[in-house]
Enzyme design. Structure first.
Site, short mmCIF file in Angstrom:
data_model
loop_
_atom_site.label_atom_id
_atom_site.label_comp_id
_atom_site.label_asym_id
_atom_site.label_seq_id
_atom_site.Cartn_x
_atom_site.Cartn_y
_atom_site.Cartn_z
N HIS A 197 -9.95 -9.14 0.81
CA HIS A 197 -9.56 -7.93 1.55
C HIS A 197 -10.77 -7.38 2.30
O HIS A 197 -11.89 -7.49 1.82
CB HIS A 197 -9.00 -6.89 0.56
N ASP A 209 0.55 -2.71 3.31
CA ASP A 209 -0.74 -2.01 3.28
C ASP A 209 -0.59 -0.52 2.93
O ASP A 209 -1.24 0.33 3.53
CB ASP A 209 -1.50 -2.19 4.60
MN MN Z 1 -5.43 -3.08 2.94
#
Ligand code: MN
Length: 342
Positions: A178, A301
């Site tokens: 990430h 997200d």
């Molecule tokens: Mn993210």
């Protein structure tokens, strides 16, 4: 009439109170790099927006599930938010990772049908990270590993991380790489206009990290290692043809070390990408053509992006039901398998 499609969102952030507090402490230190301070402040500062994010990140219970129900998301694959453990000194980060994994494991037990989890690790404490990968896979039901890009400026191709990559491959736990802000070595020009965030710096940093793994020969050493990239592969699907082309030229000129295979072949074999933060039909179309429909996974997200918009995007984009089912759940079910069943 067709069955409603199961939606698994694969890059969904949470935080523990102790990681939030530790991040606040480092961002207040005078020696904190400006890009890290800016990123940490945007999430863990005192602004109204930051406080709202913190409340959403801390909730891995009923509030989150209510939001998932509203937007039609069946499962959150949960992971510790950026910059997380990677911004903390190894001796501080390792116990906080283990605590976060215990907290997450409890949420998985409470809501086994709604939450999946990734093991948080302090990769820069390799010995404890290896143990934690094994514990996550075998005792906690985790389905992979989360690393927020560089660990205090260090990238995973460095020799000290070999045991971590070896354990990830051996346990068949994919590493979700990430983003976080660019490392101190590259952050300078990103600072003036705030470009170190998800606007551009995240993609530049994380794509570089992925390319370092490819060009260091990591996947010749660990051919079954799987890396997950968000944000449509951090732009790399757009670049694969040119990277192969320039790789062939510069390796023939002796300007870089030859690999066993073309860079794009590692990308197709060892990487999958998620749709997090991107709702562009053109970007999805390009990504599907570049990496194939078995290698693209849905992500919302949460809480940084609008989950309803992400769901509406896949629902309305011009793709077959079969392709949408792969993106929304089948690919995630294949990539993120628990080590322990039943
Ligand atoms: Mn993210």
């Amino acid at each position: 009439m067709s069955e409603p499609v199961r939606r698994i969102a694969t890059e969904e952030a949470f935080v523990t109170p102790d990681i939030a507090a530790a991040t606040r402490r480092i961002m207040l230190e005078p020696e904190c790099p400006p890009a890290l301070r800016g990123l940490a402040n945007s999430v863990f500062g005192d602004s109204e927006g930051a406080r709202r994010l913190q409340n959403q990140l801390l909730d891995i219970g009923e509030g989150r599930i209510a939001q998932m129900d509203e937007t039609g998301i069946d499962v959150h694959l949960l992971s510790v938010t950026s910059p997380g453990l990677q911004a903390l000194p190894a001796e501080v980060a390792a116990p906080l990772a283990e605590q976060a994994n215990d907290i997450l494991a409890q949420a998985l037990r409470n809501h086994p049908d709604r939450f999946w989890g990734l093991t948080a690790i302090a990769a820069h404490h390799p010995q404890r990270a290896v143990k934690e990968i094994q514990r996550g896979a075998h005792s906690l039901g985790m389905r992979g590993i989360l690393i927020n890009s560089h660990s205090e400026g260090k990238y995973l191709d460095a020799p000290e991380f070999l045991p971590v990559l070896e354990a990830a491959e051996a346990e068949r736990q994919p590493i979700y790489l990430h983003p976080r802000e660019p490392s101190p070595q590259m952050a300078g020009p990103y600072v003036d206009y705030g470009l170190y965030t998800a606007i551009w710096g995240f993609a530049a940093e994380t794509a570089l990290h992925a390319l370092r793994l490819i060009f260091s020969g990591t996947f010749d050493r660990f051919p079954k290692l799987k890396i997950v990239l968000g944000h449509m592969g951090e732009g790399l699907p757009f670049w694969l043809q040119r990277i192969d082309n320039r790789y062939s030229l510069f390796s023939s000129l002796g300007a870089l070390k030859p690999l066993k295979r073309l860079p794009s072949e590692y990308f197709l074999e060892n990487f999958v990408v998620t749709t997090s933060g991107v709702v562009s039909p053109a970007a999805l179309e390009l990504t599907l053509k570049a990496v194939g429909e078995d290698n693209v996974l849905f992500a919302a997200d949460h809480p940084y992006e609008d989950a309803a918009e992400a769901v509406a995007f896949i629902d309305t984009v011009n793709l077959s039901g079969e392709t949408k089912a792969k993106i929304l759940h089948r690919n995630a079910e294949r990539v993120f398998q628990p080590a322990v069943r039943g």
